[in-house]
Scaffold this motif. Sequence first.
Motif, PDB file in Angstrom:
ATOM      1  N   VAL A   1       0.851  -1.187   0.000  1.00 19.63           N
ATOM      2  CA  VAL A   1       0.000   0.000   0.000  1.00 19.63           C
ATOM      3  C   VAL A   1       0.885   1.235   0.000  1.00 19.63           C
ATOM      4  CG1 VAL A   1      -1.818   1.230   1.251  1.00 19.63           C
ATOM      5  CG2 VAL A   1      -1.762  -1.274   1.290  1.00 19.63           C
ATOM      6  N   LYS A   2       0.588   2.161  -0.886  1.00 21.73           N
ATOM      7  CA  LYS A   2       1.343   3.418  -0.943  1.00 21.73           C
ATOM      8  C   LYS A   2       1.047   4.235   0.309  1.00 21.73           C
ATOM      9  CE  LYS A   2       1.606   3.791  -5.910  1.00 21.73           C
ATOM     10  NZ  LYS A   2       1.473   4.662  -7.066  1.00 21.73           N
ATOM     11  N   ARG A   3       2.047   4.987   0.764  1.00 23.78           N
ATOM     12  CA  ARG A   3       1.899   5.811   1.964  1.00 23.78           C
ATOM     13  C   ARG A   3       0.756   6.809   1.820  1.00 23.78           C
ATOM     14  NH1 ARG A   3       6.281   5.455   5.382  1.00 23.78           N
ATOM     15  NH2 ARG A   3       6.039   7.567   6.179  1.00 23.78           N
ATOM     16  N   GLU A   4       0.457   7.219   0.596  1.00 25.47           N
ATOM     17  CA  GLU A   4      -0.641   8.162   0.368  1.00 25.47           C
ATOM     18  C   GLU A   4      -2.015   7.517   0.540  1.00 25.47           C
ATOM     19  OE1 GLU A   4      -1.141   8.098  -4.439  1.00 25.47           O
ATOM     20  OE2 GLU A   4       0.729   8.879  -3.632  1.00 25.47           O
ATOM     21  N   ASN A   5      -2.049   6.193   0.612  1.00 23.14           N
ATOM     22  CA  ASN A   5      -3.312   5.470   0.752  1.00 23.14           C
ATOM     23  C   ASN A   5      -3.481   4.814   2.120  1.00 23.14           C
ATOM     24  OD1 ASN A   5      -4.050   6.070  -1.926  1.00 23.14           O
ATOM     25  ND2 ASN A   5      -2.885   4.334  -2.685  1.00 23.14           N
ATOM     26  N   TRP A   6      -2.663   5.219   3.097  1.00 22.52           N
ATOM     27  CA  TRP A   6      -2.718   4.645   4.444  1.00 22.52           C
ATOM     28  C   TRP A   6      -2.758   5.801   5.430  1.00 22.52           C
ATOM     29  CZ3 TRP A   6      -0.834  -0.752   5.294  1.00 22.52           C
ATOM     30  CH2 TRP A   6      -0.975  -1.162   6.625  1.00 22.52           C
ATOM     31  N   ALA A   7      -3.710   5.742   6.352  1.00 20.72           N
ATOM     32  CA  ALA A   7      -3.821   6.800   7.352  1.00 20.72           C
ATOM     33  C   ALA A   7      -3.947   6.185   8.740  1.00 20.72           C
ATOM     34  CB  ALA A   7      -5.032   7.681   7.070  1.00 20.72           C
ATOM     35  N   THR A   8      -3.369   6.877   9.711  1.00 22.59           N
ATOM     36  CA  THR A   8      -3.486   6.501  11.106  1.00 22.59           C
ATOM     37  C   THR A   8      -3.720   7.780  11.899  1.00 22.59           C
ATOM     38  OG1 THR A   8      -1.947   4.651  10.808  1.00 22.59           O
ATOM     39  CG2 THR A   8      -2.336   5.373  13.062  1.00 22.59           C
ATOM     40  N   GLY A   9      -4.683   7.754  12.782  1.00 24.75           N
ATOM     41  CA  GLY A   9      -4.945   8.931  13.605  1.00 24.75           C
ATOM     42  C   GLY A   9      -5.368  10.152  12.813  1.00 24.75           C
ATOM     43  N   GLY A  10      -6.014   9.929  11.699  1.00 28.39           N
ATOM     44  CA  GLY A  10      -6.502  11.041  10.892  1.00 28.39           C
ATOM     45  C   GLY A  10      -5.453  11.692  10.003  1.00 28.39           C
ATOM     46  N   LYS A  11      -4.283  11.079   9.897  1.00 31.10           N
ATOM     47  CA  LYS A  11      -3.235  11.649   9.048  1.00 31.10           C
ATOM     48  C   LYS A  11      -2.712  10.592   8.082  1.00 31.10           C
ATOM     49  CE  LYS A  11      -1.529  15.098  12.215  1.00 31.10           C
ATOM     50  NZ  LYS A  11      -1.154  16.370  11.681  1.00 31.10           N
ATOM     51  N   LEU A  12      -2.561  11.013   6.831  1.00 29.39           N
ATOM     52  CA  LEU A  12      -1.944  10.124   5.854  1.00 29.39           C
ATOM     53  C   LEU A  12      -0.486   9.904   6.227  1.00 29.39           C
ATOM     54  CD1 LEU A  12      -3.292  11.647   2.516  1.00 29.39           C
ATOM     55  CD2 LEU A  12      -4.048   9.542   3.631  1.00 29.39           C
ATOM     56  N   TRP A  13      -0.006   8.709   6.014  1.00 30.77           N
ATOM     57  CA  TRP A  13       1.398   8.426   6.302  1.00 30.77           C
ATOM     58  C   TRP A  13       2.317   9.250   5.408  1.00 30.77           C
ATOM     59  CZ3 TRP A  13       4.059   5.871  10.000  1.00 30.77           C
ATOM     60  CH2 TRP A  13       3.301   5.215  10.959  1.00 30.77           C
ATOM     61  N   LEU A  14       1.849   9.655   4.265  1.00 30.30           N
ATOM     62  CA  LEU A  14       2.622  10.514   3.365  1.00 30.30           C
ATOM     63  C   LEU A  14       2.967  11.836   4.045  1.00 30.30           C
ATOM     64  CD1 LEU A  14       3.665  10.833   0.430  1.00 30.30           C
ATOM     65  CD2 LEU A  14       1.470  11.876  -0.098  1.00 30.30           C
ATOM     66  N   GLU A  15       2.109  12.294   4.962  1.00 31.14           N
ATOM     67  CA  GLU A  15       2.302  13.572   5.638  1.00 31.14           C
ATOM     68  C   GLU A  15       3.144  13.467   6.910  1.00 31.14           C
ATOM     69  OE1 GLU A  15      -1.890  14.195   6.256  1.00 31.14           O
ATOM     70  OE2 GLU A  15      -1.978  15.604   4.581  1.00 31.14           O
ATOM     71  N   ARG A  16       3.402  12.253   7.352  1.00 29.69           N
ATOM     72  CA  ARG A  16       4.153  12.046   8.606  1.00 29.69           C
ATOM     73  C   ARG A  16       5.639  12.277   8.366  1.00 29.69           C
ATOM     74  NH1 ARG A  16       1.764   8.923  12.795  1.00 29.69           N
ATOM     75  NH2 ARG A  16      -0.452   8.713  12.394  1.00 29.69           N
ATOM     76  N   THR A  17       6.297  12.810   9.380  1.00 30.92           N
ATOM     77  CA  THR A  17       7.734  13.076   9.282  1.00 30.92           C
ATOM     78  C   THR A  17       8.565  11.925   9.788  1.00 30.92           C
ATOM     79  OG1 THR A  17       7.700  14.196  11.436  1.00 30.92           O
ATOM     80  CG2 THR A  17       7.448  15.566   9.457  1.00 30.92           C
ATOM     81  N   SER A  18       7.982  11.076  10.651  1.00 28.80           N
ATOM     82  CA  SER A  18       8.764   9.947  11.170  1.00 28.80           C
ATOM     83  C   SER A  18       8.141   8.638  10.813  1.00 28.80           C
ATOM     84  CB  SER A  18       8.904  10.054  12.687  1.00 28.80           C
ATOM     85  OG  SER A  18       7.642  10.112  13.298  1.00 28.80           O
TER      86      SER A  18
END
Length: 63
Positions: A46-63
């Motif tokens: 799954v691409k990071r842009e298609n996975w979210a945790t806690g209301g945030k896409l993993w694409l937007e996470r810094t860590s």
Amino acid sequence: MPTYHIEMMEGRTVEQKKKLVEEITRVSVEVLGGTPEMVDILITDVKRENWATGGKLWLERTS
């Protein structure tokens, strides 16, 4: 025998996936019996842009 569906973020190497399916198969046969040929494993990257945790896409996470 079981069929496993594994969803994980893309980025793992073929070697990592190979080791993962070997170990899942080994443990399945050890615990459930049967033969390795009876264990099916489907991996979905799954691409990071298609996975979210806690209301945030993993694409937007810094860590």
